[in-house]
Design a protein around this motif. Structure first.
Motif, short mmCIF file in Angstrom:
data_model
loop_
_atom_site.label_atom_id
_atom_site.label_comp_id
_atom_site.label_asym_id
_atom_site.label_seq_id
_atom_site.Cartn_x
_atom_site.Cartn_y
_atom_site.Cartn_z
N THR A 16 0.91 -1.39 0.09
CA THR A 16 -0.15 -0.08 0.01
C THR A 16 1.00 1.46 0.16
O THR A 16 2.09 1.18 0.30
N GLY A 17 0.20 2.33 -0.11
CA GLY A 17 0.97 3.71 -0.30
C GLY A 17 1.85 3.87 -1.33
O GLY A 17 2.10 3.15 -2.32
N THR A 18 2.47 5.07 -1.31
CA THR A 18 3.59 5.40 -2.51
C THR A 18 4.82 4.75 -2.03
O THR A 18 5.02 4.82 -0.88
N PRO A 19 5.59 4.85 -3.14
CA PRO A 19 7.04 4.32 -3.03
C PRO A 19 7.71 5.18 -1.58
O PRO A 19 8.73 4.52 -0.94
N GLU A 20 7.47 6.28 -1.74
CA GLU A 20 8.29 7.31 -0.42
C GLU A 20 7.56 6.87 0.73
O GLU A 20 8.47 6.61 1.78
N GLN A 21 6.17 6.70 1.10
CA GLN A 21 5.76 6.09 2.10
C GLN A 21 6.36 4.83 2.47
O GLN A 21 6.61 4.52 3.72
N GLN A 22 6.18 3.83 1.74
CA GLN A 22 6.71 2.38 1.88
C GLN A 22 8.42 2.41 2.37
O GLN A 22 8.64 2.03 3.34
N LYS A 23 9.31 3.54 1.73
CA LYS A 23 10.46 3.88 2.14
C LYS A 23 10.75 4.18 3.52
O LYS A 23 11.47 3.90 4.29
#
Ligand code: ATP
Ligand code: MG
Length: 286
Positions: free
Chosen positions: A154-161
Motif C-alpha cells: 500500500t501507499g506510495t514508494p516514498e511512504q513505503q521507504k
C-alpha cells in the motif's frame, strides 16, 4: 533469551502480576521442553508461508504482554482479524491499534521515534545504558502482522521507504530503551524487507517455507543445507517452526495455541482490569 532447559518442569517466575521483563512462554521444543523468549531485549521476525502459524505465535506474545503491568501496546494489523481482537484492550492500556492505514502507521512510527529519542536522552542523563526490571517505565511492544502490506503493497514508494526506515530505526535502537518490535511476514525477501533490516532481528522464527532458499532467507544463509530447513516442516503440523536466537543454532518449536474464545476472554479481562484499575485499587488505598 531462548532456553531449552534440561530439567522439567521449569518454574515460571511468579509475581503479583507479570512483567514484560519475565520470560514469555511460546510453546514446546521437539524434546518436549518449554520454550521461552526474552522479548524486551530482542526483536522477533516471524516468517513463513501462509497458514504456517505466524499469527498464532504473535497472539501468544500479545496475550502475555497484555497480562503484564508494564506494557504499552502498539499494534499494526492490516487484516484486522488478528491484532484487531485486542483493539479495545490496546485503547484501555493507553496504546494504539492501526489497521490498513499507512498514513496512521507512519504517524505512529514517527511518534515512537521521538519517544525513543527521549528515552535515550533520559538514559544518558542518568549514566545508564539500558532499562532494567524495576525501572518505572512501560515496555512499548510494537507488533506488526503482515509487515509487507506497509512496506510493499500500500501507499506510495516514498511512504513505503519511510515506513521501512522507521521500522529499521526502531529495530536497531529500540532494544535498550524497552521498545521491542515483533513483525510477521510471509516471505522476508528483499522486495519486502531490505536485508539490512532483516538481519537486525535477533530472534527469527521460520515457519514452513516452500523452498530451502526461503528458509535460509529467514534463518540465515547455510542453515538449510546444515539440516535446519523449514521446507521440511509438514503442512499437517501448522505452528511448528525453527527458532534461531542471536548466534545460536535453530531449535524446532511447536507454538502454543489460543482459541478465538480464549483470546476474546483474555482481551475482555485485560480491558476490564485497565478500565477499572482505579476502582479496584481505591478501597485498598483508603
Ligand atoms: N501452534 C498451533 N497449534 C495448532 N494449530 C495451529 C497452530 N498454529 C497455527 N495453527 C493452525 O493454522 C492456522 C493458520 O495459522 P495462522 O493464522 O497463524 O497462519 P499465518 O502464518 O499467520 O498465515 P497468514 O500468512 O495467511 O496470515 C490456524 O488458524 C490454526 O488452525
Ligand atoms: Mg497471519
Amino acid at each position: 533469551m531462548f532456553t531449552a532447559p534440561t530439567d522439567l518442569p521449569m518454574p515460571v517466575p511468579g509475581a503479583p502480576s507479570m512483567s514484560m521483563f519475565d520470560p514469555v512462554f511460546i510453546g514446546i521444543t521437539e524434546s518436549g521442553h518449554p520454550a521461552y523468549l526474552d522479548l524486551v531485549y530482542h526483536n522477533l521476525l516471524d516468517a513463513g508461508e501462509p497458514g504456517g502459524g505466524k499469527s498464532v505465535l504473535m497472539q501468544n506474545l500479545v496475550g502475555h504482554a497484555f497480562l503484564c503491568h508494564d506494557f504499552t501496546p502498539v499494534l499494526l494489523d492490516p487484516k484486522w482479524v488478528e491484532l484487531g481482537m485486542w483493539m479495545q484492550a490496546a485503547e484501555a492500556a493507553g496504546g494504539i491499534f492501526v489497521g490498513p492505514d499507512i498514513d496512521k502507521g507512519l504517524r505512529v512510527l514517527r511518534r515512537l521515534q521521538k519517544v525513543m529519542d527521549r528515552r535515550y536522552a533520559w538514559l544518558v542523563a542518568h549514566g545508564r545504558r539500558k532499562f532494567v526490571p524495576g525501572d518505572a517505565i512501560n515496555v512499548i511492544g510494537v507488533f506488526i502482522d503482515e509487515l509487507a502490506y506497509y512496506t510493499a503493497t500500500t501507499g506510495t514508494p516514498e511512504q513505503q521507504k519511510e515506513f521501512i526506515a522507521l521500522v529499521r530505526d526502531l529495530v536497531a535502537r529500540g532494544r535498550a530503551c524497552a521498545m521491542p518490535v515483533i513483525a510477521a511476514t510471509q516471505r522476508p525477501s528483499v522486495d519486502i524487507i531490505p536485508t539490512s533490516l532483516r538481519d537486525l532481528f535477533g530472534y527469527r522464527a521460520a515457519f514452513r517455507c516452500t523452498t530451502p532458499n526461503s528458509s535460509d532467507i529467514i534463518l540465515g544463509h547455510g542453515w538449510a543445507s546444515a539440516g535446519f530447513n523449514a521446507q521440511a516442516i509438514s503442512p499437517q503440523t501448522p505452528g511448528v517452526f525453527y527458532l534461531i536466537a542471536e548466534g545460536g543454532t535453530p531449535h524446532l518449536v511447536k507454538a502454543a495455541y489460543l482459541t478465538d474464545e480464549q483470546i476474546h476472554r483474555l482481551a475482555h479481562y485485560v480491558t476490564w482490569i485497565r478500565r477499572h484499575g482505579d476502582q479496584v485499587s481505591a478501597p485498598l488505598a483508603a
